[in-house]
Design a protein around this motif. Structure first.
Motif, PDB file in Angstrom:
ATOM      1  N   VAL A 189      55.752  11.302  53.729  1.00 50.14           N
ATOM      2  CA  VAL A 189      55.801   9.859  53.536  1.00 50.14           C
ATOM      3  C   VAL A 189      56.552   9.505  52.254  1.00 50.14           C
ATOM      4  CG1 VAL A 189      54.413   7.787  53.220  1.00 50.14           C
ATOM      5  CG2 VAL A 189      53.710   9.497  54.872  1.00 50.14           C
ATOM      6  N   PHE A 190      56.334  10.266  51.183  1.00 48.56           N
ATOM      7  CA  PHE A 190      57.007   9.976  49.916  1.00 48.56           C
ATOM      8  C   PHE A 190      58.527  10.058  50.059  1.00 48.56           C
ATOM      9  CE2 PHE A 190      58.882  11.468  45.925  1.00 48.56           C
ATOM     10  CZ  PHE A 190      58.584  10.367  45.119  1.00 48.56           C
ATOM     11  N   VAL A 191      59.031  11.102  50.686  1.00 50.80           N
ATOM     12  CA  VAL A 191      60.472  11.274  50.864  1.00 50.80           C
ATOM     13  C   VAL A 191      61.028  10.175  51.754  1.00 50.80           C
ATOM     14  CG1 VAL A 191      62.261  12.787  51.825  1.00 50.80           C
ATOM     15  CG2 VAL A 191      60.418  13.751  50.460  1.00 50.80           C
ATOM     16  N   GLU A 192      60.341   9.853  52.832  1.00 46.04           N
ATOM     17  CA  GLU A 192      60.824   8.822  53.746  1.00 46.04           C
ATOM     18  C   GLU A 192      60.844   7.444  53.075  1.00 46.04           C
ATOM     19  OE1 GLU A 192      62.147   9.304  56.718  1.00 46.04           O
ATOM     20  OE2 GLU A 192      61.747  11.454  56.692  1.00 46.04           O
TER      21      GLU A 192
ATOM     22  N   LEU B 144      64.098   5.192  52.423  1.00 47.95           N
ATOM     23  CA  LEU B 144      64.136   3.804  52.892  1.00 47.95           C
ATOM     24  C   LEU B 144      64.412   2.842  51.748  1.00 47.95           C
ATOM     25  CD1 LEU B 144      61.213   3.601  55.474  1.00 47.95           C
ATOM     26  CD2 LEU B 144      63.622   3.166  55.907  1.00 47.95           C
ATOM     27  N   GLY B 145      63.754   3.072  50.625  1.00 52.03           N
ATOM     28  CA  GLY B 145      63.961   2.214  49.455  1.00 52.03           C
ATOM     29  C   GLY B 145      65.392   2.278  48.955  1.00 52.03           C
ATOM     30  N   ALA B 146      65.935   3.485  48.862  1.00 58.46           N
ATOM     31  CA  ALA B 146      67.316   3.641  48.407  1.00 58.46           C
ATOM     32  C   ALA B 146      68.289   2.981  49.384  1.00 58.46           C
ATOM     33  CB  ALA B 146      67.653   5.118  48.241  1.00 58.46           C
ATOM     34  N   ALA B 147      68.057   3.178  50.674  1.00 58.75           N
ATOM     35  CA  ALA B 147      68.929   2.568  51.686  1.00 58.75           C
ATOM     36  C   ALA B 147      68.855   1.044  51.611  1.00 58.75           C
ATOM     37  CB  ALA B 147      68.544   3.045  53.084  1.00 58.75           C
TER      38      ALA B 147
ATOM     39  N   GLY C  86      72.119  -0.997  50.562  1.00 61.37           N
ATOM     40  CA  GLY C  86      72.630  -1.842  51.644  1.00 61.37           C
ATOM     41  C   GLY C  86      72.523  -3.321  51.337  1.00 61.37           C
ATOM     42  N   PHE C  87      71.363  -3.735  50.802  1.00 60.68           N
ATOM     43  CA  PHE C  87      71.178  -5.153  50.489  1.00 60.68           C
ATOM     44  C   PHE C  87      72.111  -5.575  49.367  1.00 60.68           C
ATOM     45  CE2 PHE C  87      69.125  -8.980  48.920  1.00 60.68           C
ATOM     46  CZ  PHE C  87      68.803  -9.626  50.106  1.00 60.68           C
ATOM     47  N   SER C  88      72.309  -4.701  48.373  1.00 66.87           N
ATOM     48  CA  SER C  88      73.233  -5.017  47.282  1.00 66.87           C
ATOM     49  C   SER C  88      74.651  -5.216  47.806  1.00 66.87           C
ATOM     50  CB  SER C  88      73.224  -3.908  46.235  1.00 66.87           C
ATOM     51  OG  SER C  88      71.964  -3.781  45.653  1.00 66.87           O
ATOM     52  N   THR C  89      75.050  -4.364  48.725  1.00 67.75           N
ATOM     53  CA  THR C  89      76.380  -4.486  49.318  1.00 67.75           C
ATOM     54  C   THR C  89      76.528  -5.801  50.061  1.00 67.75           C
ATOM     55  OG1 THR C  89      76.531  -2.109  49.570  1.00 67.75           O
ATOM     56  CG2 THR C  89      77.962  -3.429  50.969  1.00 67.75           C
ATOM     57  N   LEU C  90      75.562  -6.107  50.885  1.00 63.76           N
ATOM     58  CA  LEU C  90      75.634  -7.342  51.667  1.00 63.76           C
ATOM     59  C   LEU C  90      75.469  -8.574  50.784  1.00 63.76           C
ATOM     60  CD1 LEU C  90      73.637  -6.156  54.777  1.00 63.76           C
ATOM     61  CD2 LEU C  90      76.107  -6.386  54.547  1.00 63.76           C
TER      62      LEU C  90
ATOM     63  N   ALA D 151      82.026   0.124  50.201  1.00 65.97           N
ATOM     64  CA  ALA D 151      82.169   1.565  50.394  1.00 65.97           C
ATOM     65  C   ALA D 151      80.859   2.285  50.081  1.00 65.97           C
ATOM     66  CB  ALA D 151      83.291   2.113  49.520  1.00 65.97           C
ATOM     67  N   LEU D 152      80.158   1.835  49.061  1.00 68.66           N
ATOM     68  CA  LEU D 152      78.874   2.446  48.713  1.00 68.66           C
ATOM     69  C   LEU D 152      77.847   2.222  49.824  1.00 68.66           C
ATOM     70  CD1 LEU D 152      77.353   4.018  46.525  1.00 68.66           C
ATOM     71  CD2 LEU D 152      76.714   1.827  45.535  1.00 68.66           C
ATOM     72  N   GLY D 153      77.828   1.027  50.398  1.00 72.48           N
ATOM     73  CA  GLY D 153      76.917   0.739  51.511  1.00 72.48           C
ATOM     74  C   GLY D 153      77.236   1.565  52.741  1.00 72.48           C
ATOM     75  N   ILE D 154      78.508   1.718  53.032  1.00 73.16           N
ATOM     76  CA  ILE D 154      78.913   2.536  54.172  1.00 73.16           C
ATOM     77  C   ILE D 154      78.553   3.995  53.917  1.00 73.16           C
ATOM     78  CG2 ILE D 154      80.925   3.405  55.439  1.00 73.16           C
ATOM     79  CD1 ILE D 154      82.127   0.563  55.081  1.00 73.16           C
ATOM     80  N   ALA D 155      78.765   4.459  52.685  1.00 73.58           N
ATOM     81  CA  ALA D 155      78.418   5.843  52.340  1.00 73.58           C
ATOM     82  C   ALA D 155      76.910   6.074  52.474  1.00 73.58           C
ATOM     83  CB  ALA D 155      78.881   6.169  50.927  1.00 73.58           C
ATOM     84  N   ALA D 156      76.114   5.101  52.061  1.00 74.84           N
ATOM     85  CA  ALA D 156      74.658   5.233  52.202  1.00 74.84           C
ATOM     86  C   ALA D 156      74.258   5.259  53.670  1.00 74.84           C
ATOM     87  CB  ALA D 156      73.948   4.094  51.481  1.00 74.84           C
ATOM     88  N   SER D 157      74.909   4.449  54.494  1.00 76.73           N
ATOM     89  CA  SER D 157      74.615   4.450  55.925  1.00 76.73           C
ATOM     90  C   SER D 157      75.003   5.776  56.562  1.00 76.73           C
ATOM     91  CB  SER D 157      75.355   3.305  56.616  1.00 76.73           C
ATOM     92  OG  SER D 157      74.902   2.068  56.138  1.00 76.73           O
ATOM     93  N   VAL D 158      76.128   6.318  56.152  1.00 79.80           N
ATOM     94  CA  VAL D 158      76.557   7.620  56.677  1.00 79.80           C
ATOM     95  C   VAL D 158      75.585   8.707  56.232  1.00 79.80           C
ATOM     96  CG1 VAL D 158      78.361   9.386  56.510  1.00 79.80           C
ATOM     97  CG2 VAL D 158      78.975   7.009  56.929  1.00 79.80           C
TER      98      VAL D 158
END
Length: 132
Positions: free
Chosen positions: A43-46, A50-53, A57-61, A9-16
């Motif tokens: 660049v810093f925000v992006e 990206l790092g958070a995603a 995402g990797f933790s979920t998978l 659910a956390l991974g899906i929420a991050a993707s959304v």
């Protein structure tokens, strides 16, 4: 109290959240400079997003891989997709966003769908290589 994080659910929420970010930012492109805010193409925000995603995402998978299905077919497309998103930040040419972002989104959706399918097929087997 026993509190457990639902990684899927956390991974899906991050993707959304990422999809909303990508959809909403173009709507505010013309109004943000009026307020003196410059988060677009920052660049810093992006990199932070990206790092958070990637971490979420990797933790979920990884949770699905390690605790349930033991199939690398979810981690590889996700990692390739994050590489494409990162390349989109640093490699610019006409239509580069289309070339990098569309396959990346398709790979991330595929990775999460495969993770869901593999977890359901594993049916929590509790074999000797399961650690839960």
């Amino acid at each position: 109290m026993n509190f457990r994080i639902n990684w899927e659910a956390l991974g899906i929420a991050a993707s959304v959240a990422c999809a909303i970010h990508c959809a909403v930012v173009p709507l505010f492109i013309t109004s943000l400079p009026l307020f003196g805010v410059n988060i677009i193409h920052n660049v810093f925000v992006e990199i932070l997003l990206l790092g958070a995603a990637f971490v979420i995402g990797f933790s979920t998978l990884w949770h699905g891989y390690k605790k349930h299905h033991h199939h690398w077919g979810t981690l590889v497309p996700f990692t390739v997709a994050m590489g494409l998103f990162t390349a989109n930040q640093f490699v610019k040419f006409p239509y580069s966003s289309f070339v990098f972002v569309v396959p990346a989104v398709a790979l991330i959706i595929t990775a999460h769908m495969l993770n869901h399918r593999f977890c359901r097929q594993a049916n929590h087997c509790h074999s000797t290589d399961c650690n839960h």
